[in-house]
Design a protein around this motif. Structure first.
Motif, PDB file in Angstrom:
ATOM      1  N   VAL A   4      -5.024  48.961 -82.918  1.00 53.98           N
ATOM      2  CA  VAL A   4      -5.195  50.312 -83.446  1.00 53.98           C
ATOM      3  C   VAL A   4      -4.835  50.242 -84.921  1.00 53.98           C
ATOM      4  O   VAL A   4      -3.747  49.813 -85.284  1.00 53.98           O
ATOM      5  CB  VAL A   4      -4.269  51.325 -82.730  1.00 53.98           C
ATOM      6  CG1 VAL A   4      -4.410  52.695 -83.350  1.00 53.98           C
ATOM      7  CG2 VAL A   4      -4.604  51.372 -81.247  1.00 53.98           C
ATOM      8  N   GLN A  40       2.683  52.581 -89.617  1.00 54.60           N
ATOM      9  CA  GLN A  40       2.475  52.783 -88.189  1.00 54.60           C
ATOM     10  C   GLN A  40       3.526  51.963 -87.465  1.00 54.60           C
ATOM     11  O   GLN A  40       3.754  50.797 -87.808  1.00 54.60           O
ATOM     12  CB  GLN A  40       1.077  52.315 -87.790  1.00 54.60           C
ATOM     13  CG  GLN A  40       0.730  52.546 -86.349  1.00 54.60           C
ATOM     14  CD  GLN A  40      -0.687  52.080 -86.059  1.00 54.60           C
ATOM     15  OE1 GLN A  40      -0.972  50.906 -86.156  1.00 54.60           O
ATOM     16  NE2 GLN A  40      -1.554  53.011 -85.726  1.00 54.60           N
ATOM     17  N   ARG A  65      -2.714  49.795 -73.602  1.00 57.10           N
ATOM     18  CA  ARG A  65      -2.851  51.160 -73.063  1.00 57.10           C
ATOM     19  C   ARG A  65      -1.484  51.669 -72.621  1.00 57.10           C
ATOM     20  O   ARG A  65      -0.721  50.962 -71.984  1.00 57.10           O
ATOM     21  CB  ARG A  65      -3.820  51.146 -71.897  1.00 57.10           C
ATOM     22  CG  ARG A  65      -3.905  52.498 -71.195  1.00 57.10           C
ATOM     23  CD  ARG A  65      -4.977  52.532 -70.192  1.00 57.10           C
ATOM     24  NE  ARG A  65      -6.213  52.691 -70.962  1.00 57.10           N
ATOM     25  CZ  ARG A  65      -7.399  52.338 -70.538  1.00 57.10           C
ATOM     26  NH1 ARG A  65      -7.553  51.803 -69.360  1.00 57.10           N
ATOM     27  NH2 ARG A  65      -8.454  52.518 -71.295  1.00 57.10           N
ATOM     28  N   VAL A  68       3.145  53.953 -77.144  1.00 64.27           N
ATOM     29  CA  VAL A  68       3.285  55.111 -78.030  1.00 64.27           C
ATOM     30  C   VAL A  68       3.489  54.595 -79.445  1.00 64.27           C
ATOM     31  O   VAL A  68       4.273  53.663 -79.679  1.00 64.27           O
ATOM     32  CB  VAL A  68       4.470  56.002 -77.597  1.00 64.27           C
ATOM     33  CG1 VAL A  68       4.715  57.118 -78.607  1.00 64.27           C
ATOM     34  CG2 VAL A  68       4.210  56.583 -76.208  1.00 64.27           C
ATOM     35  N   THR A  96      -6.640  56.724 -79.416  1.00 67.73           N
ATOM     36  CA  THR A  96      -5.327  57.296 -79.130  1.00 67.73           C
ATOM     37  C   THR A  96      -5.455  58.788 -78.853  1.00 67.73           C
ATOM     38  O   THR A  96      -6.472  59.400 -79.177  1.00 67.73           O
ATOM     39  CB  THR A  96      -4.333  57.113 -80.296  1.00 67.73           C
ATOM     40  OG1 THR A  96      -4.756  57.917 -81.405  1.00 67.73           O
ATOM     41  CG2 THR A  96      -4.215  55.659 -80.718  1.00 67.73           C
ATOM     42  N   SER A  97      -4.400  59.354 -78.281  1.00 71.97           N
ATOM     43  CA  SER A  97      -4.319  60.797 -78.036  1.00 71.97           C
ATOM     44  C   SER A  97      -2.982  61.305 -78.544  1.00 71.97           C
ATOM     45  O   SER A  97      -1.945  60.647 -78.380  1.00 71.97           O
ATOM     46  CB  SER A  97      -4.413  61.101 -76.539  1.00 71.97           C
ATOM     47  OG  SER A  97      -5.654  60.679 -76.023  1.00 71.97           O
ATOM     48  N   THR A  99       0.453  63.151 -78.680  1.00 79.27           N
ATOM     49  CA  THR A  99       1.439  63.401 -77.634  1.00 79.27           C
ATOM     50  C   THR A  99       2.052  64.792 -77.710  1.00 79.27           C
ATOM     51  O   THR A  99       2.721  65.225 -76.782  1.00 79.27           O
ATOM     52  CB  THR A  99       2.610  62.397 -77.720  1.00 79.27           C
ATOM     53  OG1 THR A  99       3.301  62.613 -78.962  1.00 79.27           O
ATOM     54  CG2 THR A  99       2.134  60.965 -77.612  1.00 79.27           C
ATOM     55  N   VAL A 171       1.328  59.274 -81.131  1.00 79.82           N
ATOM     56  CA  VAL A 171       0.108  59.181 -80.334  1.00 79.82           C
ATOM     57  C   VAL A 171       0.330  58.168 -79.219  1.00 79.82           C
ATOM     58  O   VAL A 171       1.193  57.286 -79.327  1.00 79.82           O
ATOM     59  CB  VAL A 171      -1.120  58.763 -81.182  1.00 79.82           C
ATOM     60  CG1 VAL A 171      -1.452  59.815 -82.219  1.00 79.82           C
ATOM     61  CG2 VAL A 171      -0.908  57.409 -81.842  1.00 79.82           C
ATOM     62  N   LYS A 172      -0.458  58.310 -78.170  1.00 83.94           N
ATOM     63  CA  LYS A 172      -0.420  57.366 -77.047  1.00 83.94           C
ATOM     64  C   LYS A 172      -1.740  56.613 -77.034  1.00 83.94           C
ATOM     65  O   LYS A 172      -2.812  57.219 -77.199  1.00 83.94           O
ATOM     66  CB  LYS A 172      -0.225  58.126 -75.733  1.00 83.94           C
ATOM     67  CG  LYS A 172       0.038  57.244 -74.552  1.00 83.94           C
ATOM     68  CD  LYS A 172       0.411  58.079 -73.348  1.00 83.94           C
ATOM     69  CE  LYS A 172       1.091  57.216 -72.332  1.00 83.94           C
ATOM     70  NZ  LYS A 172       1.624  58.006 -71.230  1.00 83.94           N
ATOM     71  N   VAL A 173      -1.676  55.304 -76.848  1.00 81.97           N
ATOM     72  CA  VAL A 173      -2.883  54.478 -76.804  1.00 81.97           C
ATOM     73  C   VAL A 173      -3.603  54.756 -75.498  1.00 81.97           C
ATOM     74  O   VAL A 173      -3.018  54.679 -74.418  1.00 81.97           O
ATOM     75  CB  VAL A 173      -2.533  52.984 -76.952  1.00 81.97           C
ATOM     76  CG1 VAL A 173      -3.793  52.117 -76.832  1.00 81.97           C
ATOM     77  CG2 VAL A 173      -1.806  52.719 -78.274  1.00 81.97           C
ATOM     78  N   ASP A 174      -4.898  55.114 -75.593  1.00 78.50           N
ATOM     79  CA  ASP A 174      -5.717  55.436 -74.411  1.00 78.50           C
ATOM     80  C   ASP A 174      -6.090  54.175 -73.626  1.00 78.50           C
ATOM     81  O   ASP A 174      -6.189  53.112 -74.136  1.00 78.50           O
ATOM     82  CB  ASP A 174      -7.004  56.153 -74.828  1.00 78.50           C
ATOM     83  CG  ASP A 174      -6.709  57.517 -75.460  1.00 78.50           C
ATOM     84  OD1 ASP A 174      -5.666  58.119 -75.158  1.00 78.50           O
ATOM     85  OD2 ASP A 174      -7.548  57.955 -76.261  1.00 78.50           O
TER      86      ASP A 174
END
Length: 174
Positions: A4, A40, A65, A68, A96-97, A99, A171-174
């Motif tokens: 990422v 990051q 996956r 965070v 990512t999404s 959180t 963010v959380k890795v999808d």
């Protein structure tokens, strides 16, 4: 494993002053008085003596996956005077999404969210759609999930000379 990349930043220093003009004037060269430093970090969680601890690993080479990440930026006014306003917009990195965790708003920092790629921002995550009612186009808003957030934005007022403001979101890795 997934890679990422550090998210791209959309950053602007907003200055105030007389700007009204019938004809738009060519944009003058503007000296950038704000220094941005983005990093990051991978959040590593461990249990030590029955207590949950967090360690941040800077610039991770790989993530998987469920990991965070902390997306952080420090904003420094490197000019010779205070800035009336600095706007920092950060999109979610691909894959990512959001959180729901971000540096909170304060008396002089406004936090807002976008679910449409940064076109519209609201104080709470909302889906905005354009519909036609009675021949008029109106915007409809509905609550959105944190996973639908595409961008976070902070508007910082009155940034003093040499002041550093640190902002971040997770963010959380999808």
């Amino acid at each position: 494993m997934t890679r990422v990349l550090l998210t791209a930043l959309l950053l602007t220093a907003t200055l105030t002053g007389p700007m009204a003009s019938a004809q738009p004037a060519p944009a003058p060269a503007v000296t950038q008085n704000v220094k941005y430093t983005a990093v990051q970090k991978l959040v590593k969680i461990a249990t030590v003596n029955g207590r949950r601890t967090e360690t941040l690993v800077a610039s991770p080479l790989t993530v998987v996956r469920g990991d965070v990440l902390v997306e952080a930026v420090s904003v420094q006014n490197v000019g010779t005077t205070a800035l009336p306003q600095v706007t920092v917009t950060m999109p979610m990195p691909g894959g990512t999404s959001f959180t729901g965790m971000a540096s909170p708003g304060t008396a002089r920092i406004t936090l807002s969210y976008s679910t449409d790629g940064g076109r519209n921002f609201t104080a709470t995550p909302q889906r905005i759609s354009s519909v036609t009612e009675n021949g008029k186009t109106v915007l409809k808003k509905a609550a959105a999930t944190m996973a639908e957030v595409t961008n976070v934005r902070w508007v910082i007022r009155n940034v003093a000379r040499n002041e550093v403001v640190n902002l971040s979101y997770r963010v959380k890795v999808d």
